[in-house]
Design an enzyme around this catalytic site. Structure first.
Site, PDB file in Angstrom:
ATOM      1  N   LEU A 163       0.844  -1.205   0.000  1.00  0.00           N
ATOM      2  CA  LEU A 163       0.000   0.000   0.000  1.00  0.00           C
ATOM      3  C   LEU A 163       0.876   1.251   0.000  1.00  0.00           C
ATOM      4  CD1 LEU A 163      -3.050   0.325   0.000  1.00  0.00           C
ATOM      5  CD2 LEU A 163      -3.000   0.472   2.505  1.00  0.00           C
ATOM      6  N   CYS A 170       3.982   6.860  11.440  1.00  0.00           N
ATOM      7  CA  CYS A 170       3.052   7.857  10.872  1.00  0.00           C
ATOM      8  C   CYS A 170       2.472   8.766  11.942  1.00  0.00           C
ATOM      9  CB  CYS A 170       1.945   7.167  10.100  1.00  0.00           C
ATOM     10  SG  CYS A 170       1.367   5.650  10.853  1.00  0.00           S
ATOM     11  N   GLN A 202      -6.662   6.023  14.412  1.00  0.00           N
ATOM     12  CA  GLN A 202      -5.822   5.660  13.275  1.00  0.00           C
ATOM     13  C   GLN A 202      -6.564   4.868  12.201  1.00  0.00           C
ATOM     14  OE1 GLN A 202      -1.914   5.412  16.196  1.00  0.00           O
ATOM     15  NE2 GLN A 202      -1.837   4.324  14.265  1.00  0.00           N
ATOM     16  N   HIS A 231      -4.883   9.549   9.785  1.00  0.00           N
ATOM     17  CA  HIS A 231      -4.859   9.428  11.247  1.00  0.00           C
ATOM     18  C   HIS A 231      -5.233  10.767  11.875  1.00  0.00           C
ATOM     19  CE1 HIS A 231      -3.187   5.545  10.718  1.00  0.00           C
ATOM     20  NE2 HIS A 231      -1.950   5.735  11.086  1.00  0.00           N
TER      21      HIS A 231
END
Ligand code: 2RA
Length: 338
Positions: free
Chosen positions: A11, A126, A153, A237
């Site tokens: 991804l 992240c 998230q 997120h």
């Protein structure tokens, strides 16, 4: 630049190609790299088809930079082999982040720490990236004493298997007997369990926020506690961050500092219902901050709401920005010839 994208079929790998294209990164040779089972698959990039190659073939082609998003074990095994031939590795896994010999970089915050000897550079988690980008100017101005963080998230943070689980459950399928990444349905649910639980009853995801934030801001005195929650949201997120500063502040000065921070966009106009949302952050490279307000329950307290696309600034964009910094500052290109 000869560029290897390791984890090309994942991804984040797919977003990495998108970001490299959008940023017009100076590529002279592109090497999509993945595991043996993906070798030969074709990756489209700027109208051309590139066959996926294996790790050793990529090393033999002497890339100048390799951007990894292939998991920690793969990075631990292969990043040093790329570095041995002079290739600079920017790694998106957690493998190297807390290694004291490796730099953990959010370019807008601490890229100036990078030197020519840094051949393996860690991309932070992240949820850490989006938060420290907003906190860095505030820490410099007012000194952060304590952080209390709650994250919301996106399931995309867990990759293709989580997207597949969400989409199946959205179609009304029962995923309980499948090899799903989450113990429970994610569709129409919130799961307070991101990554594995540790002995202190926190998850790895929560402790990443604690340790990585201190390393990037260069201050181990900051008290931090976090709760990371998985939510059925596509675009990014979200984080509720409660900050206790050492010094007093004004909300106006906070807003001014955030607005002046490269890569941050302030969305904070509650009279007109303006605040960050994943819906607005999706496919964007910036970090969005709103709901800026004093925490009236303590002295020098502030609440922020921070949202970003976890696949972009939370992963691919931050990694590409590190590579851009390396090119701009001539810290790439010393690849050892075959
Ligand atoms: C997650 N931050 O959201 C982790 C890894 N991308 O699952």
């Amino acid at each position: 630049m000869k560029v290897a994208v390791v984890g090309a079929t994942g991804l984040v790998g797919g977003v990495m190609f998108q970001v490299l294209k959008e940023h017009n990164f100076p590529i002279t040779e592109l090497m999509p790299v993945a595991s043996a089972r993906s070798v030969g698959k074709l990756i489209s990039y700027e109208g051309k088809e590139y066959p996926v190659i294996g790790m050793q073939e990529a090393i033999d082609r002497r890339p100048d930079v390799a951007i990894f998003s292939a998991g920690g074990s793969t990075s631990l095994e292969w990043a040093p082999k790329f570095a041995e031939v002079g290739c600079v590795v920017v790694d998106n896994s957690s493998a190297w982040r807390m290694d004291p010999t490796k730099k953990l970089v959010v370019p807008e915050v601490n890229a100036d720490e990078l030197t020519p000897s840094d051949l393996i550079i860690a991309n932070p988690n992240c949820s850490t990236i989006q938060m420290v980008l907003a906190l860095a100017p505030l820490h410099e101005a007012f000194g952060i004493k304590r952080l209390v963080i709650s994250t919301y998230q996106s399931f995309t943070g867990t990759g293709v298997p989580a997207v597949n689980q969400y989409e199946a459950e959205k179609r009304g399928e029962d995923t309980s007997d499948t090899d799903r990444p989450y113990h429970y349905p994610i569709f129409e649910n919130c799961i307070p369990h991101c990554d594995v639980f540790l002995d202190n009853a926190y998850t790895k995801e929560e402790m990443k926020l604690v340790h990585e934030t201190r390393k990037i801001l260069g201050d181990d005195s900051i008290a931090i506690t976090a709760t990371a929650v998985r939510v059925p949201v596509h675009g990014g997120h979200s984080e509720c961050v409660n900050i206790e500063f050492k010094k007093d502040f004004t909300v106006e000065k906070v807003r001014e500092l955030l607005a002046a921070t490269p890569g941050v966009i302030v969305q904070d106009d509650i009279k007109n219902n303006v605040y960050p949302m994943p819906l607005l952050a999706k496919h964007r490279d910036e970090v969005f901050v709103g709901r800026i307000r004093r925490d009236e329950s303590i002295g020098n307290g502030l609440n922020l709401w921070i949202v970003a696309d976890n696949l972009r600034k939370g992963a691919a964009t931050n990694a590409v920005q590190i590579a851009e910094y390396l090119v701009e500052n001539k810290l790439i290109g010393q690849t050892v010839e075959a």
